[in-house]
Design a protein around this motif. Structure first.
Motif, PDB file in Angstrom:
ATOM      1  N   PHE B  33       1.194  -1.067  -0.574  1.00 58.63           N
ATOM      2  CA  PHE B  33       0.180   0.554   0.232  1.00 58.63           C
ATOM      3  C   PHE B  33       0.747   1.350  -0.185  1.00 58.63           C
ATOM      4  O   PHE B  33       1.861   1.239   0.445  1.00 58.63           O
ATOM      5  CB  PHE B  33      -0.868   0.139   1.307  1.00 58.63           C
ATOM      6  CG  PHE B  33      -1.853  -1.346   1.397  1.00 58.63           C
ATOM      7  CD1 PHE B  33      -0.908  -2.304   2.406  1.00 58.63           C
ATOM      8  CD2 PHE B  33      -3.182  -0.655   1.373  1.00 58.63           C
ATOM      9  CE1 PHE B  33      -1.615  -3.356   2.167  1.00 58.63           C
ATOM     10  CE2 PHE B  33      -4.098  -2.426   1.404  1.00 58.63           C
ATOM     11  CZ  PHE B  33      -3.701  -3.379   1.921  1.00 58.63           C
ATOM     12  N   PHE B  48      -3.177   1.018  -4.067  1.00 60.40           N
ATOM     13  CA  PHE B  48      -2.898  -0.334  -3.400  1.00 60.40           C
ATOM     14  C   PHE B  48      -2.130  -2.109  -4.358  1.00 60.40           C
ATOM     15  O   PHE B  48      -2.514  -1.818  -5.728  1.00 60.40           O
ATOM     16  CB  PHE B  48      -3.140  -0.509  -1.833  1.00 60.40           C
ATOM     17  CG  PHE B  48      -4.449  -1.483  -2.535  1.00 60.40           C
ATOM     18  CD1 PHE B  48      -5.288  -0.649  -2.912  1.00 60.40           C
ATOM     19  CD2 PHE B  48      -4.912  -2.843  -2.611  1.00 60.40           C
ATOM     20  CE1 PHE B  48      -7.808  -0.792  -2.641  1.00 60.40           C
ATOM     21  CE2 PHE B  48      -6.896  -3.437  -3.058  1.00 60.40           C
ATOM     22  CZ  PHE B  48      -6.997  -2.246  -3.289  1.00 60.40           C
ATOM     23  N   TYR B  50      -2.372  -5.830  -4.842  1.00 56.29           N
ATOM     24  CA  TYR B  50      -2.308  -7.241  -4.521  1.00 56.29           C
ATOM     25  C   TYR B  50      -2.217  -8.353  -4.566  1.00 56.29           C
ATOM     26  O   TYR B  50      -2.065  -9.729  -4.436  1.00 56.29           O
ATOM     27  CB  TYR B  50      -4.425  -7.745  -3.973  1.00 56.29           C
ATOM     28  CG  TYR B  50      -4.832  -7.352  -5.575  1.00 56.29           C
ATOM     29  CD1 TYR B  50      -5.788  -6.327  -5.561  1.00 56.29           C
ATOM     30  CD2 TYR B  50      -4.784  -8.422  -6.351  1.00 56.29           C
ATOM     31  CE1 TYR B  50      -5.945  -6.040  -7.229  1.00 56.29           C
ATOM     32  CE2 TYR B  50      -5.311  -8.065  -7.721  1.00 56.29           C
ATOM     33  CZ  TYR B  50      -6.085  -7.589  -7.763  1.00 56.29           C
ATOM     34  OH  TYR B  50      -7.257  -7.308  -8.823  1.00 56.29           O
ATOM     35  N   GLN B  95      -0.331  -9.110   4.786  1.00 51.92           N
ATOM     36  CA  GLN B  95      -1.068 -10.441   4.104  1.00 51.92           C
ATOM     37  C   GLN B  95      -2.405 -10.405   4.553  1.00 51.92           C
ATOM     38  O   GLN B  95      -3.038  -9.684   5.495  1.00 51.92           O
ATOM     39  CB  GLN B  95      -0.534 -12.058   4.859  1.00 51.92           C
ATOM     40  CG  GLN B  95       0.708 -12.273   4.523  1.00 51.92           C
ATOM     41  CD  GLN B  95       1.358 -12.677   3.079  1.00 51.92           C
ATOM     42  OE1 GLN B  95       1.098 -11.714   2.493  1.00 51.92           O
ATOM     43  NE2 GLN B  95       1.010 -14.726   2.985  1.00 51.92           N
TER      44      GLN B  95
END
Lengths: 111, 111
Positions: B33, B48, B50, B95
């Motif tokens: 992020f 952000f 992922y 996570q």
């Protein structure tokens, strides 16, 4: 709507004067609540994770507790070195990887 | 311990310059992020990621872009710096549903 509110915005304590900081949250299905300490000019430092109502975590003069609507960070007999901004955060309701942060409580402990 | 390293603590650039802020984490975290933090406004999410090469806009993406070519590295790019982008920039990694871990921040001044 997912929301996190911290109170008070600022708190001044005398050394040794215990108090509590509040973090109220509204999310559907809490998947963790996290407390951080942030010193001026630095990034937030992770303190605690709480996952379920009734859970408590302790570290030195700090104790974090969790209910179904809010979390408290209790500071027992604080020292000047406990002065910092304390932040809480929760993951958003499922469907995103984002987190919601409160705006923090600025704590000043006077010697 | 998780280590999130931001390439610069302090940076001074001129308006119109292209600015790169780098962030590296050493814990094999999936999610990374970028936030900016301004007095009275708290932490605001810029972008952000992922997964490698995957990204999503946060709340204030305008004027910024990001790059994640390797899992451990997440870069924030100011395409054409402006004075209103003077701020503290914070990188974090985590996570899913775990606490975020932050770098020490980059204090960026745009003159």
């Amino acid at each position: 709507e997912d929301q996190v509110t911290q109170s008070p915005e600022a708190l001044r304590l005398q050394e040794g004067e215990s108090s509590s900081l509040n973090c109220s949250y509204t999310v559907s299905g809490l998947r963790g609540l996290f407390w951080y300490r942030q010193d001026p000019g630095k990034g937030p430092e992770f303190l605690f994770t709480l996952y379920s109502a009734g859970e408590e975590k302790e570290k030195e003069r700090l104790k974090a507790t969790l209910t179904k609507k809010e979390s408290f960070l209790h500071i027992t007999a604080p020292k000047p070195e406990d002065s910092a901004t304390y932040l809480c955060a929760v993951p958003f309701t499922s469907g995103t990887y984002k987190y919601i942060f409160g705006t923090g409580t600025r704590l000043k402990v006077l010697a | 311990d998780v280590k999130v390293t931001q390439s610069s603590r302090y940076l001074v650039k001129r308006t119109g310059e292209k600015v790169f802020l780098e962030c590296v984490q050493d814990m094999d975290h999936e999610n990374m992020f970028w936030y900016r933090q301004d007095p009275g406004l708290g932490l605001r999410l810029i972008y952000f990621s992922y997964d490698v090469k995957m990204k999503e806009k946060g709340d204030i993406p305008e004027g910024y872009s990001v790059s994640r070519e390797k899992k451990e590295r997440f870069s924030l790019i100011l395409e054409s710096a402006s004075t209103n982008q003077t701020s503290m920039y914070l990188c974090a990694s985590t996570q899913v549903n775990q606490p975020q871990h932050f770098g020490d921040g980059t204090r960026l001044s745009i003159l």
